[in-house]
Design a protein around this motif. Structure first.
Motif, PDB file in Angstrom:
ATOM      1  N   TYR A  58       0.833  -1.208   0.000  1.00 53.39           N
ATOM      2  CA  TYR A  58       0.000   0.000   0.000  1.00 53.39           C
ATOM      3  C   TYR A  58       0.864   1.253   0.000  1.00 53.39           C
ATOM      4  O   TYR A  58       0.589   2.215  -0.743  1.00 53.39           O
ATOM      5  CB  TYR A  58      -0.913  -0.005   1.230  1.00 53.39           C
ATOM      6  CG  TYR A  58      -1.814   1.204   1.301  1.00 53.39           C
ATOM      7  CD1 TYR A  58      -3.046   1.223   0.648  1.00 53.39           C
ATOM      8  CD2 TYR A  58      -1.434   2.346   2.018  1.00 53.39           C
ATOM      9  CE1 TYR A  58      -3.874   2.334   0.715  1.00 53.39           C
ATOM     10  CE2 TYR A  58      -2.248   3.458   2.087  1.00 53.39           C
ATOM     11  CZ  TYR A  58      -3.466   3.450   1.425  1.00 53.39           C
ATOM     12  OH  TYR A  58      -4.279   4.561   1.473  1.00 53.39           O
ATOM     13  N   MET A  59       1.904   1.268   0.811  1.00 49.65           N
ATOM     14  CA  MET A  59       2.782   2.432   0.888  1.00 49.65           C
ATOM     15  C   MET A  59       3.504   2.667  -0.444  1.00 49.65           C
ATOM     16  O   MET A  59       3.680   3.820  -0.872  1.00 49.65           O
ATOM     17  CB  MET A  59       3.795   2.261   2.011  1.00 49.65           C
ATOM     18  CG  MET A  59       3.173   2.162   3.395  1.00 49.65           C
ATOM     19  SD  MET A  59       2.261   3.652   3.882  1.00 49.65           S
ATOM     20  CE  MET A  59       3.610   4.764   4.267  1.00 49.65           C
ATOM     21  N   LEU A  60       3.891   1.603  -1.124  1.00 50.36           N
ATOM     22  CA  LEU A  60       4.533   1.742  -2.441  1.00 50.36           C
ATOM     23  C   LEU A  60       3.560   2.325  -3.461  1.00 50.36           C
ATOM     24  O   LEU A  60       3.927   3.184  -4.276  1.00 50.36           O
ATOM     25  CB  LEU A  60       5.052   0.385  -2.926  1.00 50.36           C
ATOM     26  CG  LEU A  60       6.261  -0.204  -2.186  1.00 50.36           C
ATOM     27  CD1 LEU A  60       6.613  -1.573  -2.761  1.00 50.36           C
ATOM     28  CD2 LEU A  60       7.465   0.729  -2.281  1.00 50.36           C
ATOM     29  N   LEU A  61       2.319   1.881  -3.409  1.00 48.60           N
ATOM     30  CA  LEU A  61       1.313   2.400  -4.337  1.00 48.60           C
ATOM     31  C   LEU A  61       1.021   3.877  -4.078  1.00 48.60           C
ATOM     32  O   LEU A  61       0.597   4.594  -5.003  1.00 48.60           O
ATOM     33  CB  LEU A  61       0.016   1.582  -4.216  1.00 48.60           C
ATOM     34  CG  LEU A  61       0.086   0.134  -4.729  1.00 48.60           C
ATOM     35  CD1 LEU A  61      -1.222  -0.600  -4.442  1.00 48.60           C
ATOM     36  CD2 LEU A  61       0.382   0.105  -6.230  1.00 48.60           C
ATOM     37  N   GLN A  62       1.248   4.328  -2.851  1.00 45.11           N
ATOM     38  CA  GLN A  62       1.048   5.741  -2.516  1.00 45.11           C
ATOM     39  C   GLN A  62       2.269   6.591  -2.862  1.00 45.11           C
ATOM     40  O   GLN A  62       2.270   7.798  -2.642  1.00 45.11           O
ATOM     41  CB  GLN A  62       0.733   5.879  -1.026  1.00 45.11           C
ATOM     42  CG  GLN A  62      -0.502   5.132  -0.569  1.00 45.11           C
ATOM     43  CD  GLN A  62      -1.740   5.552  -1.326  1.00 45.11           C
ATOM     44  OE1 GLN A  62      -2.022   6.740  -1.455  1.00 45.11           O
ATOM     45  NE2 GLN A  62      -2.489   4.577  -1.827  1.00 45.11           N
ATOM     46  N   GLY A  63       3.307   5.952  -3.390  1.00 40.88           N
ATOM     47  CA  GLY A  63       4.489   6.699  -3.812  1.00 40.88           C
ATOM     48  C   GLY A  63       5.579   6.825  -2.775  1.00 40.88           C
ATOM     49  O   GLY A  63       6.504   7.628  -2.932  1.00 40.88           O
ATOM     50  N   PHE A  64       5.489   6.052  -1.706  1.00 36.03           N
ATOM     51  CA  PHE A  64       6.515   6.068  -0.667  1.00 36.03           C
ATOM     52  C   PHE A  64       7.454   4.881  -0.858  1.00 36.03           C
ATOM     53  O   PHE A  64       7.056   3.853  -1.397  1.00 36.03           O
ATOM     54  CB  PHE A  64       5.878   6.003   0.722  1.00 36.03           C
ATOM     55  CG  PHE A  64       4.913   7.126   1.009  1.00 36.03           C
ATOM     56  CD1 PHE A  64       5.360   8.422   1.170  1.00 36.03           C
ATOM     57  CD2 PHE A  64       3.552   6.870   1.112  1.00 36.03           C
ATOM     58  CE1 PHE A  64       4.474   9.442   1.432  1.00 36.03           C
ATOM     59  CE2 PHE A  64       2.659   7.877   1.372  1.00 36.03           C
ATOM     60  CZ  PHE A  64       3.113   9.175   1.528  1.00 36.03           C
TER      61      PHE A  64
END
Length: 313
Positions: A58-64
């Motif tokens: 989820y964090m990767l999909l948010q650009g983090f």
């Protein structure tokens, strides 16, 4: 928001996810037969791994992570994940789903409100979904991401300093830094105990002890295992620093005392020699050539010989 967590194609998987091992054991003791649905122990382990994976997903999909946010590197996300995926927050999700009233726990009714039991049940449901959805990771993502969002909402209450600071890591780093100076061999023990107070009768708690040496021991009790353990390490770190400081100051005083005694000894010898020479009214003394030729003597021997001759004159 979380209703799809309880939507299963195979109802037997849901029953297993809601069945604690205690229920299975009591069923066998009463009937002499195995509980057909099994318990949720294995599902809980799988659910923990899946929840951690989809949290990072989820964090990767948010650009983090990125340099413009507080999550600048992957380890920042991992540290936050460790702070948020805990019994306290997962048990709150379980209560929103009314899982405490669906849980099979045998005669141990008090455990229906135990944070760890409820948290394990949520993880077990996640693990059971993996098999119910026939390993469909995209469908599983849709089920788990709302849980991640709920956890992140809880995370907004935690400052960056709080979720980045790890007392256990700080304790081990300090211990390793002064390994040769500290006589410390930490031993951690974790036990379950019951809260016998009137308000929380039969409620299970964690009793965590950290023995530093024969004289220092830290012990704390709490509902949340990770938080209690971190509090133990935090207090242990404070005790360790205090212990190290006192030992350092004690050794420093001992070294200073030794230096002073040695200095006083040298001063007394010098004063005694000066006094002896002054009383003899001698400005110069030399050894005879005959004495030096007869034996090879070092400076200390010469010095002792000089004192003996002065004493006899």
């Amino acid at each position: 928001m979380f209703n799809q967590l309880l939507e299963f194609r195979n109802a037997k998987l849901l029953v297993q996810a809601l069945t604690n091992k205690i229920h299975e054991i009591e069923y066998f003791q009463k009937t002499g037969q195995q509980y057909q649905c099994g318990n949720n122990e294995d599902f809980s382990i799988a659910g923990q791994q899946l929840l951690e994976f989809y949290f990072y997903d989820y964090m990767l999909l948010q650009g983090f992570p990125n340099n413009q946010s507080q999550f600048k590197k992957p380890s920042d996300i991992i540290q936050l994940r460790q702070r948020l995926i805990n019994d306290k927050y997962l048990s709150e999700i379980a209560i929103l789903l009314n899982i405490q009233n669906l849980l099979n726990i045998g005669n141990q009714k008090s455990l229906k409100n135990n944070p760890k039991v409820l948290s394990d049940c949520v993880k077990s449901i996640i693990g059971a979904h993996y098999y119910d959805k026939q390993n469909d990771l995209e469908t599983l993502r849709d089920i788990i991401h709302p849980i991640v969002v709920q956890l992140l909402n809880k995370g907004e209450q935690i400052t960056r300093t709080q979720w980045k600071y790890n007392p256990k890591s700080s304790f081990l780093e300090y211990l390793n830094s002064y390994k040769g100076e500290l006589n410390i061999n930490p031993k951690l023990t974790i036990e379950w105990k019951k809260d016998d107070s009137v308000l929380n009768q039969n409620k299970s708690l964690y009793l965590i002890s950290l023995e530093l040496n024969s004289t220092m021991k830290v012990q704390k009790v709490g509902v949340n295992k990770r938080e209690t353990e971190q509090n133990v390490y935090l207090e242990a770190l404070l005790q360790l620093r205090n212990y190290h400081t006192k030992n350092y100051q004690k050794q420093k005083k001992l070294n200073n005392k030794t230096e002073i005694q040695e200095s006083q000894g040298e001063s007394e010898l010098s004063t005694s020699l000066d006094s002896t020479l002054n009383n003899q009214n001698l400005s110069y003394y030399s050894f005879t050539e005959k004495t030096l030729d007869r034996i090879q003597i070092n400076f200390d021997q010469q010095f002792n010989l000089m004192l003996e001759q002065l004493a006899n004159e």
